[in-house]
Design a protein around this motif. Structure first.
Motif, PDB file in Angstrom:
ATOM      1  N   THR A   1     -78.254  52.697-109.359  1.00  0.00           N
ATOM      2  CA  THR A   1     -78.010  53.774-108.407  1.00  0.00           C
ATOM      3  C   THR A   1     -79.015  54.905-108.491  1.00  0.00           C
ATOM      4  O   THR A   1     -78.906  55.883-107.749  1.00  0.00           O
ATOM      5  N   ILE A   2     -79.982  54.833-109.398  1.00  0.00           N
ATOM      6  CA  ILE A   2     -80.996  55.882-109.523  1.00  0.00           C
ATOM      7  C   ILE A   2     -82.272  55.423-108.831  1.00  0.00           C
ATOM      8  O   ILE A   2     -82.807  54.363-109.158  1.00  0.00           O
ATOM      9  N   PRO A   3     -82.763  56.182-107.851  1.00  0.00           N
ATOM     10  CA  PRO A   3     -83.994  55.767-107.155  1.00  0.00           C
ATOM     11  C   PRO A   3     -85.160  55.625-108.122  1.00  0.00           C
ATOM     12  O   PRO A   3     -85.350  56.467-109.014  1.00  0.00           O
ATOM     13  N   LEU A   4     -85.927  54.568-107.962  1.00  0.00           N
ATOM     14  CA  LEU A   4     -87.117  54.383-108.780  1.00  0.00           C
ATOM     15  C   LEU A   4     -88.217  55.324-108.313  1.00  0.00           C
ATOM     16  O   LEU A   4     -88.292  55.666-107.135  1.00  0.00           O
ATOM     17  N   PRO A   5     -89.106  55.757-109.220  1.00  0.00           N
ATOM     18  CA  PRO A   5     -90.156  56.703-108.818  1.00  0.00           C
ATOM     19  C   PRO A   5     -91.158  56.069-107.867  1.00  0.00           C
ATOM     20  O   PRO A   5     -91.589  54.928-108.062  1.00  0.00           O
ATOM     21  N   ALA A   6     -91.497  56.804-106.832  1.00  0.00           N
ATOM     22  CA  ALA A   6     -92.474  56.351-105.840  1.00  0.00           C
ATOM     23  C   ALA A   6     -93.605  57.371-105.750  1.00  0.00           C
ATOM     24  O   ALA A   6     -93.388  58.584-105.901  1.00  0.00           O
ATOM     25  N   ASP A   7     -94.801  56.879-105.473  1.00  0.00           N
ATOM     26  CA  ASP A   7     -95.989  57.729-105.387  1.00  0.00           C
ATOM     27  C   ASP A   7     -96.091  58.306-103.972  1.00  0.00           C
ATOM     28  O   ASP A   7     -96.858  57.840-103.143  1.00  0.00           O
TER      29      ASP A   7
ATOM     30  N   ARG B   1     -71.995  63.310-113.673  1.00  0.00           N
ATOM     31  CA  ARG B   1     -73.016  62.727-114.541  1.00  0.00           C
ATOM     32  C   ARG B   1     -72.842  61.216-114.537  1.00  0.00           C
ATOM     33  O   ARG B   1     -71.722  60.718-114.618  1.00  0.00           O
ATOM     34  N   GLN B   2     -73.944  60.474-114.447  1.00  0.00           N
ATOM     35  CA  GLN B   2     -73.845  59.022-114.441  1.00  0.00           C
ATOM     36  C   GLN B   2     -73.485  58.537-115.859  1.00  0.00           C
ATOM     37  O   GLN B   2     -74.226  58.810-116.811  1.00  0.00           O
ATOM     38  N   PRO B   3     -72.388  57.821-116.002  1.00  0.00           N
ATOM     39  CA  PRO B   3     -71.967  57.406-117.357  1.00  0.00           C
ATOM     40  C   PRO B   3     -72.909  56.415-118.010  1.00  0.00           C
ATOM     41  O   PRO B   3     -72.923  56.297-119.243  1.00  0.00           O
ATOM     42  N   THR B   4     -73.681  55.678-117.217  1.00  0.00           N
ATOM     43  CA  THR B   4     -74.620  54.717-117.807  1.00  0.00           C
ATOM     44  C   THR B   4     -75.999  55.338-118.043  1.00  0.00           C
ATOM     45  O   THR B   4     -76.874  54.685-118.604  1.00  0.00           O
TER      46      THR B   4
END
Length: 693
Positions: free
Chosen positions: A86-92, A164-167
């Motif tokens: 659920t966390i967006p991956l970093p993009a340039d 807060r994301q528990p994982t």
């Protein structure tokens, strides 16, 4: 049983049958296995040698498996809950707007930083903010998330819901309403007030502001693409320094021009009541804060040696990977110790008497050379898997024997060339490291490269038997390995080439370029071969990636020296023990003892180890008399002169006392490097100032 038998569930007779497929034909070798069943895959390759075992298992299996299955039939058996990403991956890609970061650092008495942050948003819905976790220079996930408190989020003065994301406890999800252009977040950073809580970063006289501790950033972008503008309010009368541009001050408020989040995190601040700075040339400044003003009394000679260090580094690498560089140095007994590299600054602390007892501190003056070299090696040139686009992506440390190991080599070389350290001290340090590796049993099972993962594995905590488990040996063994490489090149080319040529070609670059250029193992090998053709791949793999290697003394021997033992310490060990108020008896009794008589660094299978002495044991008495450094040294000498006289100690651990007799008769032993007669002195040439060439 074979491992494959233990990897299956649903045991019973059917476990030995395949659900479908042809019935196997018995072979002549396996006539004893000609059973009327479909064999389990684990048994398909059985031969005459394994037949008796397999037959026995097959005959016993039904009863055993039925019994095991029956015992479990009544137990509850859940299935795992799949956790979606659920966390967006970093993009340039560019970030839509500039973050505003406001830090109130005036609460010195309680060490609390009050943080307010304005973060532009592009659209409504879920916004994930990240607290920095994987931090450059620390080589591990060391984000200080536990010290964050009082977190709130709002938009237009109205509170926003967050979770807060528990994982991933470094991730905060915030519900952004429609029409929102920016949100406000606020929290307090509760810095440790005693060392048992963590590193102390605020004292009554100074502070160390690390922006990763007092900020968050939006997920989904390379951090270099997220603009941020910083304001920090310091205590009245304090001076702060950071390698950030566009500074404007208004009273005790420091405002900087917008930069990007990557540069911000790489540009910490030292601030303090008592401050001085010196120009070292080449756009390099020495900025020093101290517990008390008289500790800032540097002589012109002290500053000249720091300036020579800078000049020697520029001469070595041939260009500067920065437009300016700020040494940040704290002289303190109160602030937590630190030695951390940044592209345009250092972040260092030393004892308060760094200047005032200069002649007694020669052994510890390698820190500033080390961090300066990192601007080239580690910040500008960086292993490709150690460069990450954000502070959530894990780093891979495998090439730290270049990043840290070669830096540990150059810090000694540049210290010698500039006069920051004496030749005697530097050779003493190499002798100390080589000697420790000569008795380190952990070398049998663990390679140097595997120790590059130790910052992640062990988080730099103390270990019970570090000589067996090994620690971060890529620093000092890396230094000795690069010494051997340098001396090998010098010897093969009759001193026409050296590792200096590698440094200039590999770490040098475009003047003023403080971006990053990454490399891999093959690039290192190719660059070495461009200086001098040799089987460098085998050389590096043997020394860094293989276990069971002998002590790394090849460079010492190629330089015309050898490792020897004497009953007095070398200059490095002597001064190190004097400042630490301890005695290092690694090469005699196999332990060190601190000023309070507490044993540590127990050598695996050494004399103290065999007497069941462990870290934390207190040496109460020697030969019936209260412990003292001179007394235990005298006992070791006495045992050396009489093979029947042991070293008798009264020791205490956990309130229990016992007397131990250590049958050691080898005398006091400390390592030294001794010049081999009638050979050229490779170290004299190595330490010759490059500016004079």
């Amino acid at each position: 049983m074979p491992a494959c038998w233990l990897s299956r569930s649903g045991w019973g007779p059917s476990a030995l049958r395949k659900a479908d497929g042809p019935r196997p034909n018995p072979s002549p070798e396996g006539e004893g296995l000609s059973l009327d069943l479909h064999l389990h895959p684990c048994l398909k390759n059985a031969t005459m040698k394994t037949a008796p075992f397999v037959a026995a298992v097959l005959l016993a299996a039904p009863l055993v498996l039925v019994t095991a299955a029956s015992a479990q039939d009544g137990n509850s058996r859940p299935q795992p809950v799949v956790q979606p990403l659920t966390i967006p991956l970093p993009a340039d890609r560019p970030y839509p707007g500039t973050m505003q970061l406001r830090v109130d650092a005036t609460d010195v008495a309680r060490g609390i930083f009050h943080v307010r942050q304005t973060i532009p948003v592009a659209k409504p819905g879920k916004l994930t903010l990240l607290y920095p976790q994987w931090l450059p220079g620390k080589h591990a996930p060391r984000g200080a998330i536990a010290e964050m408190a009082g977190f709130t989020a709002s938009a237009g003065g109205k509170p926003l819901a967050w979770t807060r994301q528990p994982t991933d406890v470094y991730a905060f999800d915030i519900d952004v309403p429609a029409g929102t252009k920016s949100i406000e977040v606020a929290f307090d950073f509760l810095s440790p007030t005693r060392s048992s809580e963590g590193r102390v970063v605020v004292t009554p006289a100074m502070m160390n502001l690390q922006w990763e501790q007092v900020s968050l950033y939006p997920a989904g972008w390379f951090t270099r693409n997220i603009p941020v503008q910083l304001d920090v309010t310091l205590p009245e009368g304090w001076t702060g320094v950071a390698a950030l541009d566009g500074l404007k001050t208004s009273g005790n408020r420091y405002s900087y021009a917008p930069t990007n989040y990557e540069v911000l995190i790489d540009s910490p601040m030292f601030a303090g009541r008592h401050f001085r700075k010196w120009d070292l040339g080449h756009n390099v400044t020495l900025n020093v804060v101290a517990d008390e003003p008289h500790y800032l009394a540097a002589s012109p000679d002290h500053i000249a040696r720091h300036a020579a260090l800078v000049a020697e580094a520029v001469a070595l690498f041939g260009s500067r990977p920065f437009d300016r560089y700020e040494f940040l140095l704290a002289l303190t007994d109160e602030l937590g110790g630190i030695g951390l590299e940044h592209h345009r600054s250092s972040e260092n602390s030393r004892a308060v008497d760094y200047f005032t007892k200069w002649d007694e501190n020669d052994w510890e003056r390698g820190l500033l050379p080390h961090e300066l070299v990192h601007s080239w090696n580690g910040k500008y040139r960086r292993p490709d898997k150690l460069w990450t686009p954000d502070y959530r992506t894990p780093m891979q440390d495998n090439l730290l024997w270049v990043y840290e190991g070669q830096t540990s080599y150059w810090d000694l070389v540049l210290a010698g060339r500039s006069g920051m350290q004496s030749k005697e001290t530097i050779l003493g340090e190499w002798a100390s490291h080589a000697a420790n590796y000569s008795v380190q049993p952990g070398r049998r099972w663990r390679s140097v490269e595997d120790t590059t993962l130790d910052p992640i594995i062990a988080a730099r905590k103390p270990k019970p038997f570090a000589s067996w488990s090994r620690t971060e040996d890529y620093y000092n063994e890396g230094s000795l390995m690069w010494l051997e490489a340098d001396m090998l090149i010098r010897g093969a080319t009759n001193n026409r080439k050296s590792l200096d040529d590698f440094a200039r070609a590999f770490f040098g670059g475009r003047e003023g370029d403080w971006g990053q250029v990454t490399y891999d193992f093959g690039d290192v090998v190719a660059a070495l071969n461009a200086v001098h053709a040799y089987d460098w791949e085998r050389f590096l793999r043997d020394r860094m990636q293989a276990s069971g290697r002998p002590a790394p003394t090849g460079g010492i021997e190629r330089a015309g020296y050898r490792l020897v033992w004497r009953d007095t310490p070398n200059a490095y060990d002597r001064d190190r023990m004097a400042q630490g108020k301890n005695v290092d008896l690694t090469h005699s009794l196999g332990l060190t003892i601190d000023k309070d008589g507490i044993a540590g660094n127990i050598l695996w299978d050494g004399p103290a180890f065999r007497a069941d002495i462990v870290n934390g044991t207190r040496i109460v008495a020697v030969d019936g008399v209260a412990y003292g450094k001179e007394r235990i040294e005298a006992a070791i000498k006495a045992a050396a002169s009489d093979s029947k006289t042991p070293v008798r100690l009264l020791v205490e651990r956990g309130g229990r006392y016992r007397t131990v007799e250590i049958a050691y008769h080898g005398g006091l032993r400390w390592p030294h490097l001794e010049k081999v007669a009638d050979t050229p002195d490779g170290f004299d040439r190595l330490f010759a100032p490059k500016r004079a060439l």
